[in-house]
Design a protein around this motif. Structure first.
Motif, PDB file in Angstrom:
ATOM      1  N   LYS A 342       0.947  -1.611   0.301  1.00 33.23           N
ATOM      2  CA  LYS A 342      -0.023   0.173   0.161  1.00 33.23           C
ATOM      3  C   LYS A 342       1.130   1.234   0.144  1.00 33.23           C
ATOM      4  O   LYS A 342       0.784   2.542  -0.953  1.00 33.23           O
ATOM      5  CB  LYS A 342      -1.379  -0.156   1.174  1.00 33.23           C
ATOM      6  N   LEU A 346       1.513   4.092  -3.652  1.00 31.33           N
ATOM      7  CA  LEU A 346       0.599   5.724  -3.755  1.00 31.33           C
ATOM      8  C   LEU A 346       0.960   6.632  -4.377  1.00 31.33           C
ATOM      9  O   LEU A 346       0.333   7.246  -5.622  1.00 31.33           O
ATOM     10  CB  LEU A 346       1.041   6.457  -2.237  1.00 31.33           C
ATOM     11  N   PHE A 377     -10.884  -3.052   2.130  1.00 29.74           N
ATOM     12  CA  PHE A 377      -9.720  -2.593   1.580  1.00 29.74           C
ATOM     13  C   PHE A 377      -8.976  -3.121   1.266  1.00 29.74           C
ATOM     14  O   PHE A 377      -7.924  -2.678   0.285  1.00 29.74           O
ATOM     15  CB  PHE A 377      -8.752  -1.718   3.756  1.00 29.74           C
ATOM     16  N   GLN A 414     -11.121   5.361  -0.055  1.00 27.16           N
ATOM     17  CA  GLN A 414      -9.902   4.840  -0.819  1.00 27.16           C
ATOM     18  C   GLN A 414     -10.457   3.892  -2.036  1.00 27.16           C
ATOM     19  O   GLN A 414     -10.013   4.654  -3.020  1.00 27.16           O
ATOM     20  CB  GLN A 414      -9.553   3.767   0.164  1.00 27.16           C
ATOM     21  N   ASP A 415     -11.421   3.409  -1.809  1.00 33.07           N
ATOM     22  CA  ASP A 415     -12.230   2.440  -2.926  1.00 33.07           C
ATOM     23  C   ASP A 415     -12.623   3.397  -4.049  1.00 33.07           C
ATOM     24  O   ASP A 415     -12.587   3.300  -5.454  1.00 33.07           O
ATOM     25  CB  ASP A 415     -12.658   1.980  -2.477  1.00 33.07           C
ATOM     26  N   ASP A 457      -5.813   6.128   6.430  1.00 38.54           N
ATOM     27  CA  ASP A 457      -6.489   5.864   5.410  1.00 38.54           C
ATOM     28  C   ASP A 457      -7.144   7.046   4.512  1.00 38.54           C
ATOM     29  O   ASP A 457      -7.406   7.036   3.664  1.00 38.54           O
ATOM     30  CB  ASP A 457      -7.188   4.510   5.182  1.00 38.54           C
ATOM     31  N   ILE A 460      -4.214   8.526   2.928  1.00 42.93           N
ATOM     32  CA  ILE A 460      -4.519   7.697   1.411  1.00 42.93           C
ATOM     33  C   ILE A 460      -5.083   7.934   0.660  1.00 42.93           C
ATOM     34  O   ILE A 460      -4.736   8.182  -0.582  1.00 42.93           O
ATOM     35  CB  ILE A 460      -3.806   6.225   1.742  1.00 42.93           C
ATOM     36  N   ALA A 461      -6.770   7.688   0.834  1.00 42.01           N
ATOM     37  CA  ALA A 461      -8.032   8.578  -0.161  1.00 42.01           C
ATOM     38  C   ALA A 461      -8.078   9.852  -0.914  1.00 42.01           C
ATOM     39  O   ALA A 461      -7.561  10.262  -1.869  1.00 42.01           O
ATOM     40  CB  ALA A 461      -8.936   8.225   1.035  1.00 42.01           C
ATOM     41  N   LEU A 464      -4.372   9.510  -3.635  1.00 42.86           N
ATOM     42  CA  LEU A 464      -5.529   9.014  -5.014  1.00 42.86           C
ATOM     43  C   LEU A 464      -6.321  10.207  -5.058  1.00 42.86           C
ATOM     44  O   LEU A 464      -6.452   9.797  -6.750  1.00 42.86           O
ATOM     45  CB  LEU A 464      -5.978   7.469  -4.558  1.00 42.86           C
TER      46      LEU A 464
END
Length: 472
Positions: A342, A346, A377, A414-415, A457, A460-461, A464
């Motif tokens: 992960k 990135l 996840f 995130q997804d 998280d 991270i979202a 992205l």
């Protein structure tokens, strides 16, 4: 060996028209005690809320006695009258601290809390024989050194016994504890201990010297984060708001650096604070510090990486990924493999994906052996890795698989960002825009939550989503 009875009895007692419920394991017996939550705060005071079988008690104005007769519990008005016990003191955050007068070991008189106007003061009930109390001394010394000049005081209240004054003085000198100390020599029975209902130590309260209100209790005033807590509460007392210029943020960053002990935990606290405020450049210096201090721990790397990317420090991020790949050669644990993959996925073209320990978590995932709470996840990560490898169709399949599992708001954010990347690469402009809008909405929602905004998280979202927004 611990022995537990597997049954008991619940009783409701009516005392002067007020009902209280209590419970006893097994059958009532001589010497049995019963607890009554008199002030309904969910806690039991050993001093003010315990009844002993056969002994008179007065909680409500009348004196009663509980006795066991024929296997039953009986409540009677007692022939012997005793004074009504006061309610336990309410010393929760926001309540008023108790006032008292005491004399320190130095011979100074203390009027608490009025003598501490303009300051915040911590009451610390402790003893030289108390291991947990002694373990907290370095944290207290650190906080005192950092903030005493800004208005932080400590009053130590010793629960050592009669004849122990010399031992207490020697202990204070040996451990270089410069703050005020009160010694009564009565052990657990000292007056200040009784009035504060102290039944376990360390017992700690932080009080505003101006208002007399309790600012924090023991759960917030222990461990290496103590100095951070004191600094934050002092700033709040002075009415300071978050800095609004880069210079002010840089000054605050310098204060955190000065207060740091160089440990990963200390750096992570500062990293989380600045990242929670979306001050990525300030957070980045602590991200690098935490990464080095942790000796390149993959778990810490997953905190540091999104901060470095959001701060624009691409060189530091790629260096971190390179060091992680060196660690990944023999990784077989799926969680550690997830952290490494992960972290290194990135940014595009940062690493050779084939060198990542992908099989350590993908095999488990595709066999259905991943815990359900992690599946959304990890399917999202599987999709991102396929996307980085250029296999967009495989990425689309994986992101669809993620939808089959329970999904937290963080996983959904995130997804959605990963889906926006995939749909954009496939030329599905409308679908990409919809996914991107969902990611924006979820990220904004999470940012409003005090806990979520400190979650890696979420960061991270953001990384992205930013990539998706830059695509043509």
């Amino acid at each position: 060996m611990l022995y537990y009875l597997d049954f008991g009895h619940e009783y409701t007692l009516s005392l002067d028209g007020t009902s209280f419920t209590t419970f006893v394991a097994g059958e009532p017996a001589d010497g049995q005690t019963f607890s009554l939550d008199r002030n309904r705060d969910g806690k039991i005071s050993r001093r003010f809320e315990i009844i002993a079988l056969g002994k008179p008690f007065n909680f409500t104005g009348s004196t009663y006695v509980l006795s066991g007769r024929g296997g039953k519990l009986v409540l009677d008005v007692s022939e012997e009258e005793v004074s009504q016990l006061p309610l336990p003191p309410n010393l929760n955050v926001g309540e008023q601290a108790l006032t008292f007068t005491a004399t320190t070991l130095a011979g100074d008189k203390i009027d608490f809390p009025s003598a501490y106007a303009g300051k915040i003061v911590m009451l610390d009930f402790w003893a030289t024989w108390c291991g947990p109390c002694i373990a907290e001394i370095p944290n207290m010394k650190r906080a005192y050194s950092d903030w005493h000049h800004s208005g932080f005081e400590i009053i130590g209240i010793s629960l050592d016994g009669k004849g122990d004054e010399k031992k207490v003085r020697e202990f204070l000198a040996e451990n270089e504890m410069p703050w005020d100390q009160v010694f009564e020599g009565g052990g657990w029975n000292i007056s200040l201990g009784r009035m504060h209902d102290v039944s376990a130590i360390p017992f700690v309260l932080l009080v505003d010297g101006d208002t007399g209100s309790v600012l924090a209790t023991v759960s917030q005033l222990r461990g290496p984060t103590l100095t951070k807590t004191i600094g934050r509460l002092l700033r709040e007392k002075r009415g300071e708001v978050a800095p609004n210029t880069d210079d002010e943020w840089a000054k605050l960053e310098s204060e955190w650096l000065a207060a740091s002990d160089g440990s990963p935990q200390s750096a992570m606290e500062a990293l989380s604070y600045f990242a929670g405020q979306q001050r990525w450049i300030n957070a980045a210096s602590f991200a690098k510090q935490a990464w080095e201090a942790s000796k390149h721990d993959p778990n810490v790397g997953l905190f540091a990486a999104p901060v470095l990317v959001l701060a624009g420090d691409v060189a530091a991020y790629r260096n971190l990924c390179g060091e992680l790949i060196l660690k990944s050669k023999d990784v077989t644990d799926s969680r550690t493999a997830t952290y490494i993959c992960k972290t290194c996925a990135l940014m595009p073209d940062s690493v050779d994906v084939s060198k990542l320990p992908t099989s350590a978590f993908i095999d488990e995932l595709e066999k259905g052996q991943t815990p359900r709470e992690y599946s959304a996840f990890r399917w999202g990560l599987r999709a991102l890795l396929s996307y980085r490898e250029g296999d967009v169709n495989a990425a689309k399949t994986s992101i669809e698989n993620a939808k089959k599992f329970p999904m937290t708001t963080l996983a959904a954010a995130q997804d959605a960002a990963v889906r926006a990347l995939i749909e954009r690469r496939l030329g599905h402009v409308e679908a990409a825009r919809d996914a991107q809008n969902i990611a924006v909405k979820l990220i904004d929602e999470l940012q409003q939550d005090e806990a979520s905004k400190l979650n890696r998280d979420l960061w991270i979202a953001r990384v992205l989503l930013r990539e998706a927004q830059k695509l043509p």
